[in-house]
Design a protein around this motif. Structure first.
Motif, short mmCIF file in Angstrom:
data_model
loop_
_atom_site.label_atom_id
_atom_site.label_comp_id
_atom_site.label_asym_id
_atom_site.label_seq_id
_atom_site.Cartn_x
_atom_site.Cartn_y
_atom_site.Cartn_z
N LYS A 1 38.21 53.71 33.70
CA LYS A 1 38.28 52.56 32.81
C LYS A 1 39.42 51.52 33.34
N ILE A 2 38.52 50.39 33.74
CA ILE A 2 39.26 49.25 34.09
C ILE A 2 40.27 48.69 33.03
N ASP A 3 41.60 48.63 33.49
CA ASP A 3 42.60 48.13 32.43
C ASP A 3 42.37 46.77 32.03
N ALA B 1 35.70 45.57 43.83
CA ALA B 1 35.79 46.88 44.78
C ALA B 1 35.81 48.07 44.03
N VAL B 2 36.39 48.02 42.79
CA VAL B 2 36.38 49.27 41.85
C VAL B 2 35.10 49.84 41.69
N VAL B 3 34.23 48.93 41.22
CA VAL B 3 32.68 49.22 40.91
C VAL B 3 32.13 49.66 41.96
N LEU C 1 33.53 51.39 44.74
CA LEU C 1 34.13 52.62 44.95
C LEU C 1 33.48 53.78 43.82
N ALA C 2 33.72 53.24 42.66
CA ALA C 2 33.10 54.33 41.49
C ALA C 2 31.65 54.51 41.92
N ASP C 3 30.92 53.56 42.27
CA ASP C 3 29.31 54.09 42.53
C ASP C 3 29.29 55.01 43.66
N LYS C 4 29.99 54.64 44.59
CA LYS C 4 29.96 55.71 45.67
C LYS C 4 30.38 57.04 45.56
N LEU C 5 31.40 57.02 44.58
CA LEU C 5 31.82 58.35 44.36
C LEU C 5 31.14 59.11 43.01
N LYS C 6 30.17 58.44 42.48
CA LYS C 6 29.21 58.57 41.42
C LYS C 6 29.97 58.73 40.00
N MET C 7 30.99 57.74 39.92
CA MET C 7 31.48 57.67 38.39
C MET C 7 30.97 56.34 38.00
N THR C 8 30.98 56.27 36.69
CA THR C 8 30.62 55.03 35.91
C THR C 8 31.85 54.36 35.57
N VAL C 9 31.73 53.07 35.36
CA VAL C 9 32.91 52.11 35.20
C VAL C 9 32.69 51.43 33.72
N THR C 10 33.80 51.53 33.05
CA THR C 10 34.11 50.83 31.61
C THR C 10 34.93 49.83 31.80
N GLU D 1 28.19 42.58 37.47
CA GLU D 1 28.92 43.43 38.48
C GLU D 1 28.46 44.82 38.38
N GLY D 2 27.81 45.27 37.47
CA GLY D 2 27.25 46.42 37.42
C GLY D 2 28.50 47.64 36.71
N CYS D 3 29.07 47.24 35.81
CA CYS D 3 29.77 48.01 35.06
C CYS D 3 28.99 48.39 34.05
N GLN D 4 29.03 49.63 33.67
CA GLN D 4 28.03 50.43 32.89
C GLN D 4 28.64 50.11 31.25
#
Ligand code: C2E
Ligand code: CA
Ligand code: CA
Ligand code: CA
Length: 275
Positions: A196-198, A217-219, A221-230, A246-249
């Protein structure tokens, strides 16, 4: 120096007494609040950044104080942590959130915040499992949020707890990402499903180039580590558009809704429902 020392005493002593008194009053009030069951849970919806569909909601505790009205968690969670009352409050919030989420459409998740203290409890995994079985909420509908600073407390216990929770089928999110004592090793050491991006970064979007770079950059990184971003604290349409581009879910923020009571959330999720 002597002069200022004297000044300091004259100036600050009454204030210190008042502070201590206020703190003592708040402490007694907080203990009473637990006995009287004065905590209520509000929910802030989370939506899919590209489709706008609801995904679920985050549970946020409030204190329904008999004279002060609704007290914000920022005004009592730190003291509750210090007094060792946060475990009891957190357990209550978890139980209420799991129970209320059962009245929402069955694909929606509920996210609950865990404090640093809870993460070091020896029976945390059993407690979470017990709430799930008592309420009947499927583990896949529960998400638990932890902050980076909470990860620094007791690494072995915290590590075991987060893995145990994850094995129950509960999802784990890293909250306020980028604000704590960030260490990229946390991302592989613990089983996070979501970052969760602050809101401190989100607030500066899309105008501030540094915040743009950080979120991108966070998106990645998360993508490569198979995590989603909010993205949290989304207040403006252009921030939602940025998240989508930017591809935040997921997004969460006043643009969608402020935190509201469960029955109001039910109406938001399903406007045709008769309640
Ligand atoms: P958090 O987990 O980062 O929760 C997000 C906070 O941002 C919430 O404040 C929410 O109301 C606020 N917020 C949401 N959207 C926006 C927006 O668009 N703009 C702005 N400016 N703010 C927004 P709240 O409810 O006052 O909670 C504050 C903090 O208290 C939470 O931050 C969390 O760390 C803590 N907290 C709340 N409930 C619990 C709980 O049950 N247990 C624990 N341990 N901590 C809790
Ligand atoms: Ca949170
Ligand atoms: Ca947060
Ligand atoms: Ca926060």
């Amino acid at each position: 120096a002597k002069q200022s020392g004297r000044n300091r005493i004259c100036k600050f002593e009454p204030q210190m007494l008042l502070d201590a008194l206020a703190r003592r009053t708040l402490e007694m009030d907080l203990r009473l609040a637990l006995q009287r069951d004065e905590f209520v849970v509000h929910y802030q919806p989370q939506i899919d950044a590209s489709t706008g569909a609801f995904q679920g909601a985050e549970a946020l505790v409030r204190w329904q104080h008999p004279t002060k009205g609704l007290v914000s968690p920022a005004d009592f969670i730190p003291l509750a942590e210090e007094l060792g009352l946060i475990g009891t409050i957190g357990q209550k919030v978890l139980a209420v959130a799991c129970r209320e989420a059962l009245s929402w459409p069955s694909e929606f998740t509920v996210a609950v915040n865990l404090s640093a203290h809870q993460l070091t409890e020896i029976d945390l995994v059993q407690k979470v499992a017990a709430v799930l079985s008592a309420t009947g909420l499927p583990s896949s509908r529960l998400e638990l949020e932890v902050t980076e600073s909470a990860l620094l407390q007791d690494t072995d216990r915290t590590h075991a707890n987060l893995h145990g929770i994850h094995e129950l089928g509960v999802r784990v999110s890293l909250d306020d990402f980028g604000t704590g004592y960030s260490s990229l090793s946390h991302l592989t050491q613990f089983p996070f499903d979501k970052l969760k991006i602050d809101q401190s970064f989100v607030r500066r979007l899309p105008g501030d180039n540094n915040s743009v770079a950080i979120v991108q950059a966070v998106v990645g990184l998360a993508d490569k580590l198979k995590m989603t971003v909010t993205m949290e604290g989304v207040e403006r349409e252009e921030q939602r558009a940025f998240a989508k581009r930017e591809g935040c879910q997921g997004i969460q923020g006043y643009l969608v809704s402020r935190p509201i009571a469960s029955h109001e959330l039910g109406e938001l999720f399903d406007p045709h429902r008769v309640s």
